[in-house]
Every structure is written in structure tokens, then in C-alpha cells.
Design a protein around this motif. Structure first.
Motif, short mmCIF file in Angstrom:
data_model
loop_
_atom_site.label_atom_id
_atom_site.label_comp_id
_atom_site.label_asym_id
_atom_site.label_seq_id
_atom_site.Cartn_x
_atom_site.Cartn_y
_atom_site.Cartn_z
N THR A 184 0.87 -1.19 0.00
CA THR A 184 0.00 0.00 0.00
C THR A 184 0.89 1.23 0.00
O THR A 184 2.07 1.17 0.38
CB THR A 184 -0.91 0.06 1.25
N MET A 185 0.29 2.32 -0.39
CA MET A 185 1.03 3.59 -0.37
C MET A 185 1.09 4.08 1.08
O MET A 185 0.09 4.10 1.79
CB MET A 185 0.33 4.62 -1.25
N LYS A 186 2.27 4.45 1.51
CA LYS A 186 2.48 4.92 2.88
C LYS A 186 2.10 6.39 2.98
O LYS A 186 2.17 7.13 1.98
CB LYS A 186 3.93 4.70 3.27
N PRO A 187 1.72 6.83 4.16
CA PRO A 187 1.42 8.25 4.33
C PRO A 187 2.65 9.10 3.98
O PRO A 187 3.79 8.70 4.27
CB PRO A 187 1.09 8.39 5.82
N ASN A 188 2.43 10.20 3.33
CA ASN A 188 3.49 11.14 2.93
C ASN A 188 4.47 10.55 1.91
O ASN A 188 5.57 11.08 1.73
CB ASN A 188 4.27 11.67 4.15
N GLU A 189 4.11 9.46 1.27
CA GLU A 189 4.97 8.85 0.27
C GLU A 189 4.58 9.40 -1.11
O GLU A 189 3.40 9.53 -1.43
CB GLU A 189 4.80 7.32 0.29
#
Length: 134
Positions: free
Chosen positions: A99-104
Motif C-alpha cells: 500500500t502507499m504509505k502516508p506522505n509517500e
């Protein structure tokens, strides 16, 4: 001397003949049959060694017995198969939980995704596009 004799040398092995006290007989005292078996043994060993890369040869080391060389190759292959399975399991788990990480940034996420997919391709793990797009 034919190919089946070579294979029998790999499967059955070859032991130098010994006298009653267990001391190896000098080659001059060998029968024609024993000499033929020794020749087949040497040819089988050479055939196996010639089929290996330099890297594989360095892993197996020197062997005078095709049977022992074959057993070492099986052992090395089983180890590499186990490590390939472990790597596959790890990469599949990473792909499934990807999954896409926060702030990525998207480019960072894409780079990580490509790393996982390329790792799976390196170990010849086939992935359906639908598995990549879920």
C-alpha cells in the motif's frame, strides 16, 4: 564403455580395490574389469565437472567420485531451492500487503513496487496482471 556405465558410476560409486588388510591395491594389480570401472568413474567425474560453471565448481570443490559430486550438487540445489522459496514467499507477502504509505510520493511507491515485481521475475515467479492490479 557407454553412457549408462557413466550413470551407474554416478549412482553406485566406485571404490578402489583393497587387499585383505584394507590397504588399496596398486593399480598394476587391478583386473581389466576394475580398470574399466576406474576409467568410467574418471569419465563420469569429468563429464559432471565440465557441465558446471566456475561458480558452481568453486561451491562443490574437487571430487574424485562422481557419486559424491552428484550428491553435493543435489544438496546445493536443494539449498538454493529452499532459499528461492523463502524469497518468493517474502516477496509475495510484500506484494499482497503493498500500500502507499502516508506522505509517500507516487514515484517512491512505484519504485518500491517495481523492486518487488523485479525480485519475483528474477526468481522466475510468474505473476498475473490481475494480481498486480488488485
Amino acid at each position: 564403455m557407454n553412457d549408462i556405465d557413466n550413470w551407474f558410476s554416478v549412482v553406485d560409486g566406485f571404490e578402489k580395490p583393497r587387499d585383505a588388510s584394507g590397504v588399496p591395491l596398486p593399480t598394476k594389480d587391478w583386473s581389466k574389469d576394475i580398470c574399466k570401472k576406474a576409467q568410467v568413474n574418471a569419465k563420469a567425474t569429468t563429464t559432471l565437472q565440465c557441465g558446471l560453471s566456475k561458480e558452481q565448481l568453486s561451491k562443490v570443490g574437487p571430487f574424485n567420485s562422481p557419486k559424491k559430486l552428484w550428491e553435493k550438487l543435489i544438496e546445493l540445489n536443494e539449498r538454493s531451492s529452499e532459499s528461492r522459496r523463502a524469497k518468493r514467499d517474502l516477496l509475495v507477502e510484500q506484494l499482497q500487503s503493498f500500500t502507499m504509505k502516508p506522505n509517500e510520493m507516487v514515484s517512491q511507491m512505484h519504485g518500491w513496487f517495481k523492486e518487488i515485481v523485479n525480485g519475483l521475475h528474477v526468481i522466475d515467479e510468474k505473476i498475473d496482471n490481475r494480481d498486480l492490479l488488485r
